[in-house]
Design a protein around this motif. Structure first.
Motif, mmCIF file in Angstrom:
data_model
loop_
_atom_site.group_PDB
_atom_site.id
_atom_site.type_symbol
_atom_site.label_atom_id
_atom_site.label_comp_id
_atom_site.label_asym_id
_atom_site.label_seq_id
_atom_site.Cartn_x
_atom_site.Cartn_y
_atom_site.Cartn_z
ATOM 1 N N UNK A 43 0.727 -1.316 -0.245
ATOM 2 C CA UNK A 43 0.037 -0.095 -0.013
ATOM 3 C C UNK A 43 0.735 1.426 0.013
ATOM 4 N N UNK A 44 0.318 2.351 -0.235
ATOM 5 C CA UNK A 44 1.070 3.776 -0.306
ATOM 6 C C UNK A 44 1.484 4.181 1.243
ATOM 7 N N UNK A 45 1.288 3.561 2.291
ATOM 8 C CA UNK A 45 1.676 3.817 3.578
ATOM 9 C C UNK A 45 1.723 2.579 4.358
ATOM 10 N N UNK A 46 2.415 2.720 5.501
ATOM 11 C CA UNK A 46 2.420 1.496 6.437
ATOM 12 C C UNK A 46 1.223 1.281 7.084
ATOM 13 N N UNK A 91 -1.480 5.423 10.282
ATOM 14 C CA UNK A 91 -2.064 6.861 10.467
ATOM 15 C C UNK A 91 -3.518 6.622 10.866
ATOM 16 N N UNK A 92 -4.323 5.771 10.119
ATOM 17 C CA UNK A 92 -5.688 5.840 10.582
ATOM 18 C C UNK A 92 -5.863 5.329 12.063
ATOM 19 N N UNK A 93 -5.317 4.189 12.358
ATOM 20 C CA UNK A 93 -5.196 3.985 13.839
ATOM 21 C C UNK A 93 -5.002 4.982 14.777
ATOM 22 N N UNK A 94 -3.837 5.689 14.392
ATOM 23 C CA UNK A 94 -3.390 6.896 15.379
ATOM 24 C C UNK A 94 -4.258 7.935 15.403
ATOM 25 N N UNK A 148 -9.929 -1.386 18.248
ATOM 26 C CA UNK A 148 -9.359 -2.630 17.806
ATOM 27 C C UNK A 148 -10.813 -3.457 17.323
ATOM 28 N N UNK A 149 -11.921 -3.245 18.319
ATOM 29 C CA UNK A 149 -12.997 -4.028 18.028
ATOM 30 C C UNK A 149 -13.707 -3.440 16.752
ATOM 31 N N UNK A 150 -13.642 -2.170 16.642
ATOM 32 C CA UNK A 150 -14.130 -1.610 15.271
ATOM 33 C C UNK A 150 -13.584 -2.044 14.088
ATOM 34 N N UNK A 151 -12.105 -2.282 13.992
ATOM 35 C CA UNK A 151 -11.410 -2.484 12.919
ATOM 36 C C UNK A 151 -11.182 -4.066 12.696
ATOM 37 N N UNK A 152 -11.712 -4.871 13.701
ATOM 38 C CA UNK A 152 -11.513 -6.322 13.684
ATOM 39 C C UNK A 152 -9.914 -6.804 14.006
ATOM 40 N N UNK A 153 -9.370 -5.934 14.764
ATOM 41 C CA UNK A 153 -8.004 -6.266 15.308
ATOM 42 C C UNK A 153 -7.911 -6.558 16.624
#
Length: 92
Positions: free
Chosen positions: A8-11, A21-24, A38-43
């Motif tokens: 992808x274009x970024x980490x 960056x989305x998580x941050x 974590x729950x929202x993103x299934x992580x």
């Protein structure tokens, strides 16, 4: 948990399309609890904390990712793309 930088274009979280960056942004800028994100993103919570650690351990890389994203957004606007706010106004 591994952070990937190749496809992808970024980490992002390896095997996911969730960027560091989305998580941050969700945790630190929006003030949401890491466990909720974590729950929202299934992580796992560990993946969220790992992404935050990566973000703060690689400031130059993250600034460059932000700069590149801003350039892509600017180019899209120049090409006629609408912002989310403009799309929302059209639907109202």
């Amino acid at each position: 948990m591994r952070i990937a930088t190749d496809l992808h274009a970024e980490p992002h979280i390896e095997g996911q399309r969730v960027t560091v960056r989305r998580i941050q942004g969700l945790v630190e800028e929006a003030g949401r609890p890491a466990e909720e994100v974590a729950g929202q993103l299934d992580l796992d919570a560990a993946e969220v904390y790992g992404a935050l650690q990566y973000y703060h351990s690689h400031p130059d890389e993250m600034r460059e990712a932000e700069r590149e994203q801003a350039e892509r957004e600017q180019q899209a606007r120049e090409d006629g793309a609408k912002t989310p706010a403009e799309l929302k106004e059209e639907r109202a």
